[in-house]
Design a protein around this motif. Sequence first.
Motif, PDB file in Angstrom:
ATOM      1  N   VAL B 147      -7.769  46.519  -9.856  1.00  0.00           N
ATOM      2  CA  VAL B 147      -7.226  46.537  -8.504  1.00  0.00           C
ATOM      3  C   VAL B 147      -8.281  46.983  -7.491  1.00  0.00           C
ATOM      4  O   VAL B 147      -8.296  46.514  -6.348  1.00  0.00           O
ATOM      5  CB  VAL B 147      -5.952  47.409  -8.445  1.00  0.00           C
ATOM      6  CG1 VAL B 147      -6.293  48.860  -8.640  1.00  0.00           C
ATOM      7  CG2 VAL B 147      -5.208  47.210  -7.165  1.00  0.00           C
ATOM      8  N   VAL B 148      -9.236  47.832  -7.936  1.00  0.00           N
ATOM      9  CA  VAL B 148     -10.263  48.286  -6.994  1.00  0.00           C
ATOM     10  C   VAL B 148     -11.186  47.130  -6.620  1.00  0.00           C
ATOM     11  O   VAL B 148     -11.492  46.909  -5.436  1.00  0.00           O
ATOM     12  CB  VAL B 148     -11.071  49.454  -7.613  1.00  0.00           C
ATOM     13  CG1 VAL B 148     -12.159  49.880  -6.655  1.00  0.00           C
ATOM     14  CG2 VAL B 148     -10.156  50.604  -7.916  1.00  0.00           C
ATOM     15  N   PHE B 150     -10.382  44.066  -6.702  1.00  0.00           N
ATOM     16  CA  PHE B 150      -9.570  43.149  -5.895  1.00  0.00           C
ATOM     17  C   PHE B 150      -9.572  43.568  -4.432  1.00  0.00           C
ATOM     18  O   PHE B 150      -9.800  42.757  -3.531  1.00  0.00           O
ATOM     19  CB  PHE B 150      -8.150  43.151  -6.461  1.00  0.00           C
ATOM     20  CG  PHE B 150      -7.222  42.203  -5.776  1.00  0.00           C
ATOM     21  CD1 PHE B 150      -7.294  40.857  -6.015  1.00  0.00           C
ATOM     22  CD2 PHE B 150      -6.271  42.679  -4.892  1.00  0.00           C
ATOM     23  CE1 PHE B 150      -6.445  39.981  -5.387  1.00  0.00           C
ATOM     24  CE2 PHE B 150      -5.415  41.811  -4.263  1.00  0.00           C
ATOM     25  CZ  PHE B 150      -5.506  40.459  -4.505  1.00  0.00           C
ATOM     26  N   GLU B 151      -9.381  44.892  -4.192  1.00  0.00           N
ATOM     27  CA  GLU B 151      -9.402  45.375  -2.808  1.00  0.00           C
ATOM     28  C   GLU B 151     -10.787  45.204  -2.190  1.00  0.00           C
ATOM     29  O   GLU B 151     -10.924  44.855  -1.023  1.00  0.00           O
ATOM     30  CB  GLU B 151      -9.000  46.851  -2.754  1.00  0.00           C
ATOM     31  CG  GLU B 151      -7.584  47.128  -3.190  1.00  0.00           C
ATOM     32  CD  GLU B 151      -6.588  46.503  -2.252  1.00  0.00           C
ATOM     33  OE1 GLU B 151      -6.935  46.311  -1.078  1.00  0.00           O
ATOM     34  OE2 GLU B 151      -5.485  46.188  -2.696  1.00  0.00           O
ATOM     35  N   SER B 154     -11.371  41.730  -1.051  1.00  0.00           N
ATOM     36  CA  SER B 154     -10.689  41.446   0.224  1.00  0.00           C
ATOM     37  C   SER B 154     -11.499  41.994   1.386  1.00  0.00           C
ATOM     38  O   SER B 154     -11.626  41.344   2.432  1.00  0.00           O
ATOM     39  CB  SER B 154      -9.296  42.054   0.241  1.00  0.00           C
ATOM     40  OG  SER B 154      -8.835  42.313  -1.025  1.00  0.00           O
ATOM     41  N   LEU B 155     -12.046  43.220   1.193  1.00  0.00           N
ATOM     42  CA  LEU B 155     -12.865  43.823   2.250  1.00  0.00           C
ATOM     43  C   LEU B 155     -14.100  42.970   2.533  1.00  0.00           C
ATOM     44  O   LEU B 155     -14.458  42.738   3.700  1.00  0.00           O
ATOM     45  CB  LEU B 155     -13.274  45.230   1.807  1.00  0.00           C
ATOM     46  CG  LEU B 155     -13.816  46.132   2.897  1.00  0.00           C
ATOM     47  CD1 LEU B 155     -12.701  46.453   3.867  1.00  0.00           C
ATOM     48  CD2 LEU B 155     -14.349  47.415   2.295  1.00  0.00           C
TER      49      LEU B 155
END
Lengths: 108, 174
Positions: B147-148, B150-151, B154-155
């Motif tokens: 999930v990290v 993934f974030e 996005s950034l």
Amino acid sequence: MEIPVVYNTLETYLLIAALLLGFGIYGILKNRSLIGILISAELVLCAASVNFMAFNRFLVPDPVVGQIFALFIMGLAAAEAAIILSIIVAVYRNYKSIDPEETAELAG
Amino acid sequence: MTPLLTVEGLAGVVFFGFILLIIFGALVATNAVNLIRAVCGLALCLVGVAGIYYFLQSPFLALMQILIYAGAVCVAIVFAVMLAEPQGVQRLERAHPLAGPGAFAVAALMTWGLAALALRTSWPEAAARVNAGALEDVGRAMMTTFVVSFELISLILLVAILGSLVLARRGRRR
């Protein structure tokens, strides 16, 4: 008629990835326009993804990892393409050319 | 060797078709003088790679490859060609006569080395799989284990959007 079944061996996919990398390096070294170099760089990124997916299919116990890695490579390639294309547009506005030899001046 | 008219044989024919598509597309993408033609070669090559992903048991990634690469990235490159080369394509003469053969030599050496390494290594036996690698597993892993990253991606995409907007807008005032 008979045909060899090669799509179930790891080596086939590694050979395909090596071929893609070779084409990419050839294009990067040979091409004389920034967009041509970007196109060849996409081939190199694709070769990396194929390698990850091949090892993911044949060797790795958790087949999710390679797919997620390839997805992230795709996202990074999209971001990289957007940045490079806007740089190319900015370079063209300043130099009226996208020949990498002509953009030799650092301060505009 | 398997007979041609079985499921495996026909799948092998399709596989060779995808390999031919990759090689032809890459040849056009690297050798075409016209940049639009090179982008079309790149799109062909990427569709071939999507087929390779399908053979690697990941139809989801094949779909994403066609959607993102062959769709979005190629269209973006076509837009850049239209914006940066309005008077058509001018022929760029090569700086050095050895550039083409030299590039070919370097690329052939690299490919030959990697291919020899891939064929000579004795790869270990496949480990037992912990899941099927289906789309459901991919989604669950993306939202829990990864999930990290993934974030972060996005950034990165957000920063790329803002950066390209700023870069492309700056020249317009002058």
